[in-house]
Structure formats: structure tokens, C-alpha cells
Design a protein around this motif. Sequence first.
Motif, short mmCIF file in Angstrom:
data_model
loop_
_atom_site.label_atom_id
_atom_site.label_comp_id
_atom_site.label_asym_id
_atom_site.label_seq_id
_atom_site.Cartn_x
_atom_site.Cartn_y
_atom_site.Cartn_z
N SER A 1 90.60 15.24 5.96
CA SER A 1 90.43 13.81 5.62
C SER A 1 90.07 12.99 6.86
N GLY A 2 89.21 13.54 7.70
CA GLY A 2 88.73 12.82 8.88
C GLY A 2 89.73 12.76 10.03
N LYS A 3 90.90 13.38 9.88
CA LYS A 3 91.91 13.34 10.95
C LYS A 3 92.08 14.72 11.57
N LYS A 4 92.32 14.71 12.88
CA LYS A 4 92.40 15.98 13.62
C LYS A 4 93.73 16.69 13.37
N VAL A 5 93.63 17.92 12.88
CA VAL A 5 94.85 18.72 12.68
C VAL A 5 94.90 19.91 13.64
N CYS A 6 93.77 20.17 14.31
CA CYS A 6 93.75 21.30 15.25
C CYS A 6 92.80 21.01 16.40
N GLY A 7 93.23 21.36 17.61
CA GLY A 7 92.37 21.27 18.78
C GLY A 7 92.28 22.64 19.44
N ILE A 8 91.12 22.92 20.03
CA ILE A 8 90.87 24.24 20.62
C ILE A 8 90.36 24.04 22.05
N LEU A 9 90.94 24.78 22.96
CA LEU A 9 90.52 24.70 24.36
C LEU A 9 90.18 26.10 24.85
N CYS A 10 88.88 26.37 25.08
CA CYS A 10 88.46 27.69 25.57
C CYS A 10 88.21 27.61 27.07
N GLU A 11 88.80 28.54 27.80
CA GLU A 11 88.63 28.54 29.25
C GLU A 11 88.24 29.95 29.71
N MET A 12 87.33 29.97 30.69
CA MET A 12 86.88 31.27 31.21
C MET A 12 87.73 31.67 32.41
N VAL A 13 87.98 32.96 32.53
CA VAL A 13 88.71 33.44 33.70
C VAL A 13 88.05 34.74 34.16
N SER A 14 87.89 34.87 35.49
CA SER A 14 87.27 36.12 35.94
C SER A 14 88.36 37.09 36.38
N ASN A 15 88.15 38.34 35.99
CA ASN A 15 89.15 39.38 36.24
C ASN A 15 88.90 40.02 37.61
N ALA A 16 89.82 40.90 37.99
CA ALA A 16 89.71 41.57 39.29
C ALA A 16 88.36 42.29 39.42
N ASN A 17 87.85 42.86 38.32
CA ASN A 17 86.58 43.61 38.40
C ASN A 17 85.36 42.70 38.19
N GLN A 18 85.56 41.38 38.30
CA GLN A 18 84.48 40.39 38.20
C GLN A 18 83.96 40.18 36.78
N SER A 19 84.55 40.86 35.78
CA SER A 19 84.11 40.59 34.41
C SER A 19 84.81 39.30 33.94
N LEU A 20 84.23 38.68 32.89
CA LEU A 20 84.78 37.39 32.43
C LEU A 20 85.58 37.57 31.16
N SER A 21 86.72 36.91 31.10
CA SER A 21 87.52 36.86 29.87
C SER A 21 87.56 35.41 29.40
N ILE A 22 87.92 35.24 28.14
CA ILE A 22 88.06 33.89 27.60
C ILE A 22 89.50 33.70 27.12
N ILE A 23 90.08 32.59 27.54
CA ILE A 23 91.39 32.21 27.01
C ILE A 23 91.11 31.19 25.91
N VAL A 24 91.52 31.51 24.70
CA VAL A 24 91.33 30.58 23.58
C VAL A 24 92.68 29.93 23.29
N GLY A 25 92.79 28.64 23.57
CA GLY A 25 94.05 27.93 23.32
C GLY A 25 93.92 27.11 22.05
N ILE A 26 94.89 27.26 21.17
CA ILE A 26 94.81 26.60 19.86
C ILE A 26 96.11 25.83 19.59
N GLY A 27 95.95 24.57 19.22
CA GLY A 27 97.10 23.77 18.79
C GLY A 27 96.87 23.33 17.36
N ILE A 28 97.76 23.73 16.46
CA ILE A 28 97.63 23.33 15.05
C ILE A 28 98.86 22.51 14.67
N ASN A 29 98.62 21.30 14.20
CA ASN A 29 99.73 20.46 13.73
C ASN A 29 100.10 20.91 12.33
N VAL A 30 101.26 21.56 12.22
CA VAL A 30 101.64 22.14 10.92
C VAL A 30 102.63 21.22 10.21
#
Length: 271
Positions: free
Chosen positions: A124-153
Motif C-alpha cells: 500500500s505504498g509503504k515500505k515494509v522491507c529494506g535491502i542493503l547489498c554490500e561487496m566484500v573481497s575475500n583473501a583470494n581476491q574474489s568478491l562476495s556479496i553481503i545481502v542485508g534484509i530488514g523486514i517489518n513483521v
Amino acid sequence: MPMTSLSPELIQHNLNCQIIGQNVIILDTVDSTNTYLKSLARQGTHEGTMVIAEEQTAGRGRLGRTWDSQKSKNLTFSLLLKPTVNHEHFGVISLLVGVAVARALHSTTSLPVECKWPNDVLISGKKVCGILCEMVSNANQSLSIIVGIGINVNQTEFPGEIRETASSLSLEAGMLFDRVNVLQKVLEEIEYWYIQFQENKSDEIIQEWKKHSTMIGSIISIRQNENIMTGIFTDVSNDGALMLECNGSMHRILAGDVSVVKSIKRYNTHS
Ligand code: BTN
């Protein structure tokens, strides 16, 4: 409904996932589940690891904002993904998570659920969930993604500054929800859409995202720091960028805050 406390056993019981949620870490209080998981990722934790907290003392949102959530009422968690596709397509990950959450919340509440670019989920036009994706590089230089999710239940009161724009499943549906049940649906949907992504099916993700968007075709404003652009939201590109037509020229927008200036209401077919 009694408030169920979170436990790995409850979350993993009958969870239909092979990657997501195979390793679950539950914390009572943490600064931010994204920050916590980021340090685990640097130590090599495996893909699908989930960190979930009853309370965050410094929950983070997009564009340097904070994310506030009442203790034990909602879902605040982070997932670790290690995509093997080209980094250029990583922008699609926030859209796929938005699609997954929207579908899970629709199946939980039976209410129409909308995706707002880049990755808010609204009822209904109101925010019930926010998502924050952040990149992180690992020891071997490959990239991982942290997906942070907040859901108002089950939170039913919001502080003054967000009272008009934020809501919860409980406020919108008029009932309380079992957090574990909501979480399991979200995790299963994320796994399904993540597998599509890994199989290079970004087009299908974008198509599904567009079905959940009511803003395409509308005149919108996008704020990026102090800069505001106004134009027609014409499309979402196959790498997740918002396509904005301003005075006859097309702009690819990768980040920013969208607000509708003039809505072109479309009939939403998904619900
Ligand atoms: C936004 O809408 O601005 C994104 C909000 C993301 C909030 C979640 S809650 C779990 C995870 N940990 C954080 O610190 N932030 C994300």
C-alpha cells in the motif's frame, strides 16, 4: 500468537534450500548483521551463511542511513553470496532479492506487494522491507556479496520521522505473523532466484521485477546526494540500472532515491 524466538533448528526445519541458510548464526544483540557477516566472509565462511539478530544497535541502511527495528518483532538478517557470474551483473542481485521478498510477502499476506527501485518492498505504498547489498573481497581476491534484509513483521509503531512512509506486515494485514514462517518463505524464494541469476537468467529476474513495479512509465525524481534529476522512468536495463529519459536523452542510473512526480497507474498482473 505467541512470539516464537529464533533458533537454527526452527529455521532449518523443513527449509527447502540447498545453499541459503545451511549455516545459521543467531545473535541476541549485534551492531549490524551486515558488519558481523562481513568479517566472517573475510575469514572464508561459506556461501549461504546467515546471520540473524533479535536486535541491532547500529543497523545500517542505504545511502548512509540507519535502520531501526524493534527488538524481537521483526526480521533483521544478512546472507552471504558468492556469485560466479561476471561482476558487471552484480547490480541484478538487489533486484532479485527484492523480487524474492515481494513474492514471499505476497504469499504470506495475500496482499499486493510492490518493488520500488532499486530494492525497497512496499505494501500500500509503504515500505515494509529494506535491502542493503554490500561487496566484500575475500583473501583470494574474489568478491562476495553481503545481502542485508530488514523486514517489518510485527512492529506496529514507528517513530515520527518514518510514520508516514513505513509499515509492517502486521499493520497492513491486521494480524500477527510467525517470523520463522515468513523467513523460510523469503529464503526459499531467494535461493530460487539466485540460482536463476547464477544460470545467467537475469532477463527473467528483470521481467519478474517489472511485474512488481508500478512506477515504470511514471514521471519520477531521482536524488543522488545534492543532485536531483526528473524524467520518465522508461525501463530497467538487463544489468539492473534504472533508465531515465530527460528532455529526449536517456540516462542510466545506478543509485539514488526515487520519488514519483506523476504516476501512470498500470494494472498490476501479479496479484
Ligand atoms: C534500506 O532500506 O536503506 C536498507 C535497509 C537494510 C537493513 C538491513 S537489517 C539487516 C542488515 N543489517 C544492517 O545493518 N542492515 C541490513
